[in-house]
Scaffold this motif. Structure first.
Motif, short mmCIF file in Angstrom:
data_model
loop_
_atom_site.label_atom_id
_atom_site.label_comp_id
_atom_site.label_asym_id
_atom_site.label_seq_id
_atom_site.Cartn_x
_atom_site.Cartn_y
_atom_site.Cartn_z
N UNK A 26 -4.31 -3.09 -6.57
CA UNK A 26 -3.66 -1.77 -6.45
C UNK A 26 -2.99 -1.61 -5.09
N UNK A 27 -3.70 -2.04 -4.03
CA UNK A 27 -3.19 -1.88 -2.67
C UNK A 27 -1.96 -2.76 -2.44
N UNK A 28 -2.03 -4.02 -2.88
CA UNK A 28 -0.90 -4.94 -2.71
C UNK A 28 0.31 -4.46 -3.52
N UNK A 29 0.04 -3.94 -4.72
CA UNK A 29 1.11 -3.47 -5.59
C UNK A 29 1.87 -2.29 -5.03
N UNK A 30 1.24 -1.54 -4.11
CA UNK A 30 1.90 -0.38 -3.50
C UNK A 30 3.19 -0.76 -2.78
#
Length: 311
Positions: A26-30
Motif C-alpha cells: 500500500x505504501x509503495x503504491x502511493x
C-alpha cells in the motif's frame, strides 16, 4: 467451538504475518498513484482533495469510536506535525512528480528521511550517532545522488523536481523531530483528524495562492483518489500504527527501506518506468546505507530500553 476458535486464531496469525507485506504494498503504491493522479489534476489540487476527504473520514471514525480529542496544548503541536508531515511533505512531493520525477526516484529520496533524522537530528535530542551510521548516511546520499544524476542525464525529471523532492524530505524530517519532542503519543483517529485538517487548510490556501485548480474527474482519477484516501491515509497508516503498538517499531523501519524497491517495481509494472544498471546500482548502495543507519539502531534499541528501566 474449539474448531471455530482455531480458525479464528489461524486467521489472526495469517493477518499478523500478512500485515507487513500489505503495508509495504500500500505504501509503495502511493507513489505510483500520485504519478497517475497528476495526469488528471494540477498537483496541489490533488493533494488538497485528498486531505479534505481524509480529514472528513478521520473525523467521522473518531466520532463513531468516541475517541478522546487531544488537550488544547497538544493540539497545536499535532496540527504543526500534520502541516509538516502531511501538508508540506505531499505538496512538495507532488510538485516533484509534476516536474517529471519518477515514482521510484521520489520513493528513494524519501527513504533518506530516517537516515537524516538519525544522523543529523538525533544529536539534538541527546542521542549519540555511531561511526557505521555516519558511513550509512554517506552511502545513502551517494546512492541517491547516483540515481538522480543518471535520471537527469537521461532527461527524466528536472533540477527543480529534485529540489521539490528534497524539500519534501526536509519537511517530514522536521515534522518527525517535532513529534518526537512535543507530542509523541496521541489517539490515532482524533490526532489523525487534527493532522489532516491542518494539512487540508494549508493545501487549500496553497491552491488559492499558487495554481489555477483543474481536475478532470475520470474513472482513473476517482480510483487514484480512493486509493490515496482509503488505502494510504486510512489502511496503511493504521497498519503502521498497529505494528508500532505491538512493539515492532524496528520492523516498520526496516520495511521502509524496501519501499523504494517496491515503488520502483510497481512503477515499472504500471507506469513503464525503468532504472538503468547505473541507477539500480545507486538504488542498492542507498538501500545498504539506510540499512546501516537504521538496521543497527533497531536491533540495539530494546537493550537500551531494558537498561533504562533498571536504572
Amino acid at each position: 467451538g474449539q474448531m471455530a476458535d482455531g480458525m479464528v486464531r489461524d486467521q489472526a496469525d495469517w493477518f499478523e504475518r500478512a500485515t507487513p507485506f500489505l503495508f509495504l504494498l500500500l505504501w509503495s503504491g502511493g507513489y505510483v498513484a500520485g504519478r497517475l493522479g497528476i495526469v488528471d489534476s494540477t498537483p496541489i489540487t490533488l493533494v488538497a482533495i485528498r486531505f479534505v476527504l481524509a480529514a472528513g473520514l478521520f473525523v467521522l471514525i473518531a466520532w463513531l469510536m468516541g475517541a478522546r480529542w487531544p488537550r488544547p496544548a497538544a493540539m497545536g503541536w499535532i496540527a504543526l506535525v500534520g502541516l509538516l508531515n502531511q501538508g508540506l511533505y505531499f505538496t512538495f512531493a507532488y510538485l516533484a512528480f509534476d516536474e517529471g520525477i519518477g515514482a521510484g526516484t521520489a520513493a528513494l529520496i524519501s527513504a533518506l528521511q530516517p537516515v537524516i533524522t538519525a544522523c543529523v537530528a538525533l544529536p539534538l535530542l541527546g542521542e549519540r550517532v555511531r561511526v557505521h551510521q555516519w558511513l550509512g548516511l554517506v552511502l545513502g546520499f551517494a546512492g541517491v545522488t547516483l540515481v538522480i544524476w543518471n535520471k537527469l542525464e537521461l532527461g527524466l525529471g528536472t533540477a527543480a523536481g529534485v529540489a521539490w523532492a528534497a524539500a519534501s524530505v526536509l519537511s517530514i524530517t522536521v515534522g518527525t523531530l517535532v513529534q518526537k519532542r512535543f507530542c509523541p503519543v496521541f489517539d490515532l483517529w482524533t490526532g489523525g483528524a487534527v493532522q489532516y485538517l491542518a494539512a487540508a487548510a494549508f493545501t487549500i490556501a496553497a491552491v488559492l495562492v499558487s495554481e489555477t485548480p483543474s481536475v478532470n474527474p475520470t474513472f482513473s482519477f476517482v480510483l487514484v483518489m480512493a486509493y490515496l484516501v482509503i488505502g494510504n491515509s486510512v489502511i496503511a497508516v493504521s497498519l503502521m500504527n498497529l505494528m508500532i503498538r505491538k512493539g515492532e517499531a524496528a520492523r516498520v523501519t526496516s520495511l521502509l527501506y524496501l519501499v523504494p524497491g517496491g515503488a520502483a517495481a510497481l512503477a515499472w509494472l504500471i507506469l513503464g518506468e525503468t532504472f538503468s544498471p547505473l541507477a539500480l546500482a545507486g538504488l542498492a548502495v542507498a538501500a545498504f546505507g539506510v540499512w546501516l543507519v537504521m538496521g543497527q539502531r533497531g536491533r540495539r534499541a530494546p537493550a537500551r530500553r531494558g537498561q533504562a528501566t533498571k536504572s
